[in-house]
Design an enzyme around this catalytic site. Structure first.
Site, PDB file in Angstrom:
ATOM      1  N   SER A 164     -22.409   7.046  23.192  1.00 55.56           N
ATOM      2  CA  SER A 164     -24.091   7.080  23.668  1.00 55.56           C
ATOM      3  C   SER A 164     -25.097   6.052  22.699  1.00 55.56           C
ATOM      4  O   SER A 164     -25.218   5.625  24.080  1.00 55.56           O
ATOM      5  CB  SER A 164     -24.309   8.535  22.027  1.00 55.56           C
ATOM      6  OG  SER A 164     -25.528   9.375  22.814  1.00 55.56           O
ATOM      7  N   ASP A 208     -25.820   6.291  27.214  1.00 54.52           N
ATOM      8  CA  ASP A 208     -24.550   7.863  28.326  1.00 54.52           C
ATOM      9  C   ASP A 208     -25.644   8.942  28.730  1.00 54.52           C
ATOM     10  O   ASP A 208     -25.062   9.576  29.685  1.00 54.52           O
ATOM     11  CB  ASP A 208     -23.400   8.374  27.201  1.00 54.52           C
ATOM     12  CG  ASP A 208     -24.580   9.124  26.641  1.00 54.52           C
ATOM     13  OD1 ASP A 208     -25.577   9.767  25.855  1.00 54.52           O
ATOM     14  OD2 ASP A 208     -23.568  10.150  25.793  1.00 54.52           O
TER      15      ASP A 208
END
Length: 431
Positions: free
Chosen positions: A85, A226
């Site tokens: 992420s 992400d």
């Protein structure tokens, strides 16, 4: 906890494959962000799944929400995301989606954990899983994102800076906006495996602020590595966090009559948003930090809208998880509908000053039973009354205690936050 290395990921792929194979024939999708370790983990996941006799469809670099969407539309048994992420390139992780594009059922997770304890074996050669690359994955997701915008709305004449954090959305977000008519200035679209989230994207908005002002753009959009979170910047360079974006989307949906139920926030949601929602006669509830808690509460209440200040916004009527691109499109649709700037359309929300202090602590940190901490906490809560909030919680991923104080007076809030943080530090300081 198992280490995130090639050996473990190989066996994880095998364990997932063995569990899924017992459910019958199917395929598993694998997508990733742009960090360099994704190449290695993609290969070993593929090998593990193949050894278990499961077919693999490789998506390449794709936003996390895109993998959730494609898992559902391509009728896969599961989707796997290789991503850490918003973290730097040297971190990585694995996330799974069910066939419905949601979190894996608990019983499936338990079965995978049990399978991991077994010795790894390989099916007969004729039953090995095959791997193919899904060449049109980006195009499929671009079209889906565009479909969430009313055909009566376009972004013609809108100059937008989009910062993709050198991450998974680098080849998606600019094309979505451009195909909807926007004049797009691209930032963070040259991933090299090492520069994901590096001084760019949603966690480093200064880059976007500077570029918006330099380009005299109407607004800026910053995604994380992400693509599941977003923050925005207005034409004056002011940052809009998840609370403000949630407010804009909520007001637009209320105005056009498409808001279903209320809004789910977290314990970090600014009290200003809560009061703005109540003033608009919209129900509001808080859950712990994390988009999985928001998604669970939305499902339970059959509501459609939730989010947190970090920029994870859930529009569950469109997609099953947080999606930075779709959130941005919802906000842009509201701007076009009202024919207002980002700076103007957010004005109905008055955010309270909020101070967050992170305190490094030892692994064992029992806040609830520490007399000194609890006495000060009660004193501060009494001091603030109904004009503010205090939140004290241990991080779920780091040896930190997060101290948050919110209220009407910024200086007072700052003093209280640092006072509480100092006591936490004295009681639980990391040796």
């Amino acid at each position: 906890m198992w280490p995130i290395n090639a050996e473990f990921i190989l066996k994880l792929g095998w364990a997932v494959g063995k569990v899924l194979a017992r459910q019958g024939y199917g395929k598993v999708l694998i997508g990733k962000d742009t960090r360099i370790s994704g190449y290695m983990f993609e290969s070993v996941l593929e090998a593990g799944l193949s050894a278990a006799g499961v077919d693999i469809h490789l998506l390449g670099p794709m936003p996390t929400p895109a993998i959730a969407y494609l898992t559902r539309t391509l009728r896969a048994q599961a989707g796997i995301v290789i991503s850490a992420s918003h973290n730097p390139y040297d971190d990585n992780g694995i996330k799974f989606f069910s066939a419905q594009g949601t979190k894996l059922p608990d019983e499936l997770e338990v079965a995978i954990e049990e399978q991991l304890e077994q010795s790894m074996t390989t099916v007969d050669s004729a039953r090995l899983g095959k791997a193919v690359r899904v060449m049109d994955a980006p195009g499929r997701y671009i079209e889906f994102c565009k479909s969430t915008v009313s055909s009566e709305i376009n972004f013609n004449g809108l100059k937008v800076v989009v910062d993709c954090a050198n991450g998974a959305a680098y080849h998606i977000a600019p094309n979505v906006l451009r195909e909807l008519g926007a004049d797009v200035v691209e930032v963070g679209v040259e991933p090299n495996g090492l520069n994901i989230n590096l001084e760019c994207g949603a966690t480093h908005p200064a880059t976007l602020q500077q570029r918006v002002l330099l380009e005299h753009a109407d607004l800026g959009i910053a995604l994380d590595g992400d693509g599941d979170r977003v923050i925005m910047v207005d034409h004056q360079g002011h940052i809009l966090d998840g609370d403000e974006l949630l407010y804009i989307i909520m007001k637009h949906r209320q105005e056009i009559g498409t808001l279903k139920g209320g809004v789910v926030g977290t314990v970090m949601t600014n009290i200003g948003l809560e009061r703005a929602l109540h003033a608009s006669n919209i129900s509001f509830t808080r859950v712990p930090v994390g988009d999985r808690h928001i998604i669970a509460e939305l499902s339970k209440r059959q509501w459609h809208l939730g989010g947190e200040p970090s920029g994870h916004i859930i529009c569950s009527d469109a997609i099953t998880t947080g999606d930075g691109i779709i959130t941005a499109l919802q906000v842009l649709s509201a701007l076009r509908f009202k024919n207002q700037s980002l700076a103007v359309i957010k004005e109905g929300l008055h955010k309270y000053p909020q101070v967050l202090v992170n305190v490094k602590v030892s692994a064992a940190c029992d806040l609830a039973n520490n007399v000194r901490v609890q006495e000060l906490l009660k004193t501060i809560e009494k001091n603030l009354g109904n004009t503010g909030r205090v939140l004290l919680r241990c991080s779920g991923t780091e040896p930190l205690v997060r101290v948050m104080v919110e209220g009407e007076d910024g200086e007072h809030v700052k003093q209280l936050a640092h006072q509480l943080a100092e006591v936490v530090k004295e009681e639980f300081a990391k040796v």
